[in-house]
Design an enzyme around this catalytic site. Structure first.
Site, mmCIF file in Angstrom:
data_model
loop_
_atom_site.group_PDB
_atom_site.id
_atom_site.type_symbol
_atom_site.label_atom_id
_atom_site.label_comp_id
_atom_site.label_asym_id
_atom_site.label_seq_id
_atom_site.Cartn_x
_atom_site.Cartn_y
_atom_site.Cartn_z
ATOM 1 N N ASP A 29 -6.938 -15.257 7.593
ATOM 2 C CA ASP A 29 -7.229 -14.128 8.145
ATOM 3 C C ASP A 29 -7.744 -13.596 9.096
ATOM 4 O O ASP A 29 -9.064 -14.626 9.407
ATOM 5 C CB ASP A 29 -8.334 -13.773 6.565
ATOM 6 C CG ASP A 29 -7.881 -12.035 6.221
ATOM 7 O OD1 ASP A 29 -7.642 -11.659 5.336
ATOM 8 O OD2 ASP A 29 -9.437 -11.208 7.101
ATOM 9 N N ASN A 86 -5.533 -7.835 -3.984
ATOM 10 C CA ASN A 86 -6.034 -5.996 -4.321
ATOM 11 C C ASN A 86 -4.722 -5.276 -4.746
ATOM 12 O O ASN A 86 -3.169 -5.616 -3.686
ATOM 13 C CB ASN A 86 -6.940 -6.160 -3.150
ATOM 14 C CG ASN A 86 -7.890 -6.948 -3.178
ATOM 15 O OD1 ASN A 86 -8.389 -7.590 -3.993
ATOM 16 N ND2 ASN A 86 -8.134 -7.367 -2.280
ATOM 17 N N HIS A 99 -0.362 -9.043 -0.290
ATOM 18 C CA HIS A 99 -0.787 -10.454 0.060
ATOM 19 C C HIS A 99 -1.696 -11.080 -0.580
ATOM 20 O O HIS A 99 -2.684 -10.283 -1.237
ATOM 21 C CB HIS A 99 -1.017 -9.918 1.684
ATOM 22 C CG HIS A 99 -2.625 -9.029 1.843
ATOM 23 N ND1 HIS A 99 -2.076 -7.554 1.426
ATOM 24 C CD2 HIS A 99 -4.046 -8.854 1.451
ATOM 25 C CE1 HIS A 99 -3.387 -6.851 1.908
ATOM 26 N NE2 HIS A 99 -4.083 -8.122 2.007
ATOM 27 N N HIS A 101 -4.666 -13.390 -0.974
ATOM 28 C CA HIS A 101 -6.124 -13.850 0.110
ATOM 29 C C HIS A 101 -6.175 -14.989 -1.092
ATOM 30 O O HIS A 101 -6.218 -15.236 -2.293
ATOM 31 C CB HIS A 101 -7.153 -12.864 -0.689
ATOM 32 C CG HIS A 101 -7.359 -11.928 0.153
ATOM 33 N ND1 HIS A 101 -7.172 -11.904 0.679
ATOM 34 C CD2 HIS A 101 -6.403 -10.568 -0.456
ATOM 35 C CE1 HIS A 101 -7.622 -9.796 1.177
ATOM 36 N NE2 HIS A 101 -7.125 -9.375 0.517
HETATM 37 P P1 AMP Z 1 -7.058 -5.997 1.640
HETATM 38 O O1 AMP Z 1 -8.078 -5.468 2.378
HETATM 39 O O2 AMP Z 1 -6.639 -6.798 0.211
HETATM 40 O O3 AMP Z 1 -5.985 -5.312 1.846
HETATM 41 O O4 AMP Z 1 -6.765 -7.514 2.906
HETATM 42 C C1 AMP Z 1 -6.506 -7.279 3.860
HETATM 43 C C2 AMP Z 1 -6.701 -7.955 4.716
HETATM 44 O O5 AMP Z 1 -6.238 -8.447 6.206
HETATM 45 C C3 AMP Z 1 -7.876 -7.970 4.692
HETATM 46 O O6 AMP Z 1 -8.786 -9.352 4.738
HETATM 47 C C4 AMP Z 1 -8.350 -8.209 6.723
HETATM 48 O O7 AMP Z 1 -9.479 -8.946 7.705
HETATM 49 C C5 AMP Z 1 -7.037 -9.324 7.263
HETATM 50 N N1 AMP Z 1 -6.366 -8.803 8.495
HETATM 51 C C6 AMP Z 1 -5.968 -7.152 9.132
HETATM 52 N N2 AMP Z 1 -5.555 -7.122 10.356
HETATM 53 C C7 AMP Z 1 -5.113 -8.984 10.006
HETATM 54 C C8 AMP Z 1 -4.624 -9.507 11.370
HETATM 55 N N3 AMP Z 1 -4.181 -8.790 12.518
HETATM 56 N N4 AMP Z 1 -3.925 -10.514 11.370
HETATM 57 C C9 AMP Z 1 -5.550 -11.324 10.131
HETATM 58 N N5 AMP Z 1 -5.716 -10.828 9.072
HETATM 59 C C10 AMP Z 1 -5.197 -9.604 8.811
#
Ligand code: AMP
Length: 113
Positions: A29, A86, A99, A101
């Site tokens: 992340d 989520n 995704h 986590h």
């Molecule tokens: P969610 O809020 O559950 O949709 O999680 C999305 C996650 O994607 C967050 O924890 C962000 O920090 C992560 N994220 C967003 N853009 C990127 C990226 N380019 N590379 C890696 N993680 C990312």
């Protein structure tokens, strides 16, 4: 398709990829919330948990097998880790490609906020 994680899968946006299988890819992340914070995504674009179809069960199962392998590799399998997904804005989903986590390496509180 304007999907950030599809662009990572296509190599159009860089990511620290640590795991790949036929059905799943995992990368760190960009804004880690724990010493280990990895996102496991399916290669197939599925927007939310609500969009998972019966034919996706093997794909979704493979996300957990990836999480298991990653947790072992990160050394957090025995202490414990969280694998959480989520669904929609109300639960904090910001990227609409499912995704898992995988979080660990520090004590994790329950319930989450
Ligand atoms: P969610 O809020 O559950 O949709 O999680 C999305 C996650 O994607 C967050 O924890 C962000 O920090 C992560 N994220 C967003 N853009 C990127 C990226 N380019 N590379 C890696 N993680 C990312």
């Amino acid at each position: 398709m304007d999907c950030l994680f599809c662009k990572i899968l296509a190599g159009e946006i860089p990511a620290d990829i640590i795991y790949e299988s036929d059905t799943a890819v995992a990368f760190r992340d960009i804004n880690p919330q724990a010493p280990t914070h990895v996102l496991v995504i399916p290669r197939r674009h599925i927007a939310t948990i609500n969009d998972i179809e019966p034919g996706d069960t093997a794909i979704v199962g493979s996300l957990y097998l990836a999480a298991q392998e990653i947790a072992a590799a990160e050394g957090i399998a025995e202490d414990g880790y969280r694998a959480v997904m989520n669904c929609n804005e109300g639960a904090g989903q910001s990227v609409f490609h499912i995704h898992l986590h995988v979080l660990g390496g520090r004590p994790l509180l329950w319930p989450p906020g």
